[in-house]
Design a protein around this motif. Structure first.
Motif, PDB file in Angstrom:
ATOM      1  N   GLN A 134      -6.193  -3.853  -2.226  1.00  0.00           N
ATOM      2  CA  GLN A 134      -5.630  -2.522  -2.021  1.00  0.00           C
ATOM      3  C   GLN A 134      -4.268  -2.398  -2.690  1.00  0.00           C
ATOM      4  N   ASN A 146      -4.769  -1.910  -6.443  1.00  0.00           N
ATOM      5  CA  ASN A 146      -5.129  -0.536  -6.811  1.00  0.00           C
ATOM      6  C   ASN A 146      -3.912   0.380  -6.801  1.00  0.00           C
ATOM      7  N   ASP A 147      -3.067   0.222  -5.784  1.00  0.00           N
ATOM      8  CA  ASP A 147      -1.883   1.078  -5.672  1.00  0.00           C
ATOM      9  C   ASP A 147      -0.852   0.756  -6.751  1.00  0.00           C
TER      10      ASP A 147
END
Length: 332
Positions: A63, A66-67
């Motif tokens: 995650q 992705n950020d």
């Protein structure tokens, strides 16, 4: 949190190796491990699973990856924008298009305007032969063009970007006998006048069509060059002849003009060309939009939409998908 630490994290995640990431970032493996350990301490999250055999992202690491990708992209855009303003770049982008490309270009232009409101895209439309000549003279930062010109492209001068797969159809008068056919063959065109928007380059020039007639069996009554899309559609609407066109213009046709499947020209890739010597920094920003956002082309791409297209055509009987012969193979 430093930008460099985030870039080191992305490098390890992309390579799934501290050794390869260290080499890519010109660091020692020990230094790379310390940067990642410091990043994990700062975030309070374990980002990687490491053992002697492999490196993997944890769910939290995935995650975060992705950020961070989005964050770094925005950072790079901000730095590039600042550099362009500092260098006095006006932000103008010169785009060359032919008869149909305004349809496929529109979504990309809207995205470009939203992302870079300070810059302006200037779009110039020409017949394909003139467009190609001006592109070779350096008149544009990039051009959209159909693949009939592919064999004419000097790969030392232009970088080629394949955007999406499209299908050629035949434009005919809706009341003509051709409009009732499942698909049109070469034999059907022997008594037809073919209109073309090309000049001296590409698949649909007088010379190319005539040469294809000799080599590929395409013989027509007459081949006529016209000087614009509206005039071409007006003559087809009046029943004077036919023309080849990409499938995505169907929603833009007059009521009395129909599109019919044909077995003469194969499906192909629509392309964008950028001169390799282009120094306009805005070009890079626009090409990132074109290449990193596949959703821009989903409404035009027919790679997986052949049954959908036939259903849209309203065919009630089973249609035999023809085995096509690519006329481009015969053009020298």
């Amino acid at each position: 949190m430093k930008i460099e630490s985030l870039k080191y994290f992305i490098s390890v995640a992309d390579n799934l190796s501290f050794t390869k990431a260290a080499m890519e970032q010109h660091l020692t493996q020990t230094a790379m491990s310390k940067h990642i350990a410091a990043l994990e301490a700062e975030t309070g999250a374990r980002l990687f699973i490491r053992d002697n055999r492999k490196v993997q992202l944890t769910p939290m690491g995935q995650q975060f990856y992705n950020d961070v990708l989005i964050m770094l992209k925005q950072y790079d855009e901000a730095i590039r924008n600042l550099a362009m303003l500092n260098e006095g770049v006006s932000g103008n982008l010169r785009i060359g298009i032919g008869a149909y490309e305004h349809i496929v270009l529109s979504p990309a232009l809207q995205e470009f305007r939203q992302r870079y409101p300070a810059y302006q895209a200037l779009v110039y439309q020409y017949l394909y032969g003139t467009l190609w000549e001006k592109a070779q003279e350096g008149a544009f930062d990039l051009i959209f063009i159909h693949p009939g010109f592919f064999e004419s492209i000097d790969k030392n001068l232009f970088k080629v970007y394949e955007l999406f797969t499209f299908e050629y159809f035949l434009l005919v008068n809706k009341n003509s006998a051709l409009a009732e056919k499942s698909y049109v063959t070469r034999a059907d065109l022997r008594q037809q006048k073919i209109f073309t928007l090309s000049e001296n380059k590409g698949s649909f020039t007088n010379g190319s069509l005539k040469y294809a007639g000799v080599k590929g069996g395409l013989v027509s009554k007459e081949i006529v060059q016209v000087n614009g899309l509206n005039s071409l559609l007006s003559m087809i609407k009046a029943g004077y002849g036919v023309s080849f066109a990409p499938h995505f213009i169907e929603n833009y046709l007059p009521d009395d003009v129909a599109m019919v499947q044909q077995n003469i020209y194969t499906r192909a890739k629509y392309i964008a060309l950028v001169p390799k010597n282009n120094q306009n920094p805005v070009t890079k920003s626009f090409m990132e939009i074109l290449t990193e956002n596949p959703s821009l082309w989903q409404q035009f791409d027919v790679t997986d939409r052949w049954p959908e297209l036939l259903k849209k055509r309203g065919r009630k009987r089973k249609i035999k998908v023809p085995v096509n012969v690519n006329i481009n193979l015969y053009i020298k």
